[in-house]
Scaffold this motif. Sequence first.
Motif, PDB file in Angstrom:
ATOM      1  N   PHE A  95       0.853  -1.189   0.000  1.00 57.96           N
ATOM      2  CA  PHE A  95       0.000   0.000   0.000  1.00 57.96           C
ATOM      3  C   PHE A  95       0.884   1.231   0.000  1.00 57.96           C
ATOM      4  O   PHE A  95       2.003   1.223   0.504  1.00 57.96           O
ATOM      5  N   ILE A  99      -7.697   5.073   0.859  1.00 66.54           N
ATOM      6  CA  ILE A  99      -8.940   5.493   0.214  1.00 66.54           C
ATOM      7  C   ILE A  99     -10.029   5.577   1.280  1.00 66.54           C
ATOM      8  O   ILE A  99     -10.246   4.621   2.038  1.00 66.54           O
ATOM      9  N   VAL A 101     -13.602   5.252   2.181  1.00 72.42           N
ATOM     10  CA  VAL A 101     -14.756   4.594   1.582  1.00 72.42           C
ATOM     11  C   VAL A 101     -16.034   5.094   2.264  1.00 72.42           C
ATOM     12  O   VAL A 101     -15.992   5.698   3.333  1.00 72.42           O
ATOM     13  N   LEU A 106     -17.913  -2.481   1.731  1.00 75.44           N
ATOM     14  CA  LEU A 106     -16.634  -2.523   1.009  1.00 75.44           C
ATOM     15  C   LEU A 106     -15.535  -3.244   1.786  1.00 75.44           C
ATOM     16  O   LEU A 106     -14.404  -3.342   1.306  1.00 75.44           O
ATOM     17  N   TYR A 111     -13.498  -6.936  -2.482  1.00 73.93           N
ATOM     18  CA  TYR A 111     -13.155  -5.518  -2.606  1.00 73.93           C
ATOM     19  C   TYR A 111     -11.762  -5.240  -2.026  1.00 73.93           C
ATOM     20  O   TYR A 111     -10.981  -4.477  -2.596  1.00 73.93           O
ATOM     21  N   LEU A 112     -11.459  -5.848  -0.887  1.00 70.95           N
ATOM     22  CA  LEU A 112     -10.162  -5.615  -0.250  1.00 70.95           C
ATOM     23  C   LEU A 112      -9.016  -6.100  -1.139  1.00 70.95           C
ATOM     24  O   LEU A 112      -7.938  -5.489  -1.173  1.00 70.95           O
ATOM     25  N   TYR A 115      -8.432  -3.327  -3.586  1.00 73.57           N
ATOM     26  CA  TYR A 115      -7.664  -2.221  -3.007  1.00 73.57           C
ATOM     27  C   TYR A 115      -6.180  -2.575  -2.929  1.00 73.57           C
ATOM     28  O   TYR A 115      -5.308  -1.745  -3.206  1.00 73.57           O
ATOM     29  N   ARG A 118      -4.400  -2.199  -6.141  1.00 75.00           N
ATOM     30  CA  ARG A 118      -4.168  -0.796  -6.454  1.00 75.00           C
ATOM     31  C   ARG A 118      -3.046  -0.197  -5.615  1.00 75.00           C
ATOM     32  O   ARG A 118      -2.517   0.869  -5.920  1.00 75.00           O
ATOM     33  N   ALA A 120      -3.616   0.325  -2.222  1.00 76.76           N
ATOM     34  CA  ALA A 120      -4.379   1.188  -1.317  1.00 76.76           C
ATOM     35  C   ALA A 120      -4.741   0.432  -0.051  1.00 76.76           C
ATOM     36  O   ALA A 120      -4.927  -0.783  -0.057  1.00 76.76           O
ATOM     37  N   VAL A 122      -7.525   1.089   3.459  1.00 69.42           N
ATOM     38  CA  VAL A 122      -8.885   1.606   3.585  1.00 69.42           C
ATOM     39  C   VAL A 122      -9.037   2.424   4.861  1.00 69.42           C
ATOM     40  O   VAL A 122      -8.696   1.950   5.956  1.00 69.42           O
ATOM     41  N   CYS A 124     -12.070   3.593   6.848  1.00 67.02           N
ATOM     42  CA  CYS A 124     -13.430   3.058   6.813  1.00 67.02           C
ATOM     43  C   CYS A 124     -14.493   4.146   6.746  1.00 67.02           C
ATOM     44  O   CYS A 124     -14.250   5.316   7.049  1.00 67.02           O
TER      45      CYS A 124
END
Length: 351
Positions: A95, A99, A101, A106, A111-112, A115, A118, A120, A122, A124
């Motif tokens: 990471f 992001i 969210v 998510l 979804y994780l 991320y 990418r 990224a 999270v 929350c």
Amino acid sequence: MANPSFNAPEALKLILDGFSVHKGDRGELLTLLLLTLARDATVVEAATHLITPSDARSRILAIPDFFGNLLKCTAKPTKIVRQFIDEFKGCFMHFNHFIKVHEWALLRQDYLLGYMARGAAVLCANNQPGVDIVLMGMHGTRAHTSNLIPILVQTKNDATYTAQPDDALFDAMDPYALKIWDHVTAKTTKPVIRIVFALAVQREDARLTVVKKTKTSVINGVEAKFEAYDFWVAGLASGVLTPIPPQAEDLWDALLQASYGWNEPYKGLNARPKALRRSMNAGGGTHPDHWDSWVLPRSASHDIATKTKGKGQTDSEDVFGLKNPNPSVPPPARSSASTEQASRSRNTGTR
């Protein structure tokens, strides 16, 4: 921020002092900075071992290395920390930004995984139960939903949280209850990592507590067991957090104070206008100015009770403070700001 000439905490303080920036409700911004500084330090270390420093592998973080650059726990590891290091050998993270969210859903593994691909982590959604920040690790070098390792973080800047771990906060970071896992998709062979940052613990009380637990989660009547390493990080101190050098502890204390955004309207005012402004936020804080224009604070009541004992009075308290048991004993004087405000109210009252 990996550039050693850039002082990230000082830059953040300038931004918080000079711009209208949402600071988070519990000190999340400070925790994001600590995680980012640990990430950058780990990347720099990894890059020095590569022939080509720009190699993509330098952006992949070994979990034990990341935790060594976040917490002062690996230089002289205890038995439980050595177990943690051994258990997460061959496990990695990726990471370089966070992001924010806006939906609780998510936190699902699919979804994780996206991320993580990418690069990224999270931050929350608002009012997300039990967790503030989620990072993801993986067992091995090929990421898949079956080998993801949740790293769940809560951050608290409230002084009611002490150096003593609060198990209820860890229990709230249940990967089943958070719906990161269900009884079908929870195939990882590694424990969950859970971290609580109790940022407001005084420097002299700062310490790190690490515990490994086996937990049982019951979802829809079905039991599921999981293991967790729980890290309770108490205080913003150089002896606990690797990104904080001793000479920067005062700066981090200033950042902690800046994280209490609700108190901003009272800064830079003289005593009288500050008291009046606090009185307009009645009951909004523990400072006496939030209370003394309309009710006697409990702390003042205690002082009065102590001073009047032995003079024939009987202590009698209601919800707000000491009732005056003897009309001959005058109530305590209110602050000049409160007296002036009460006087204006009488003068402008309805005739």
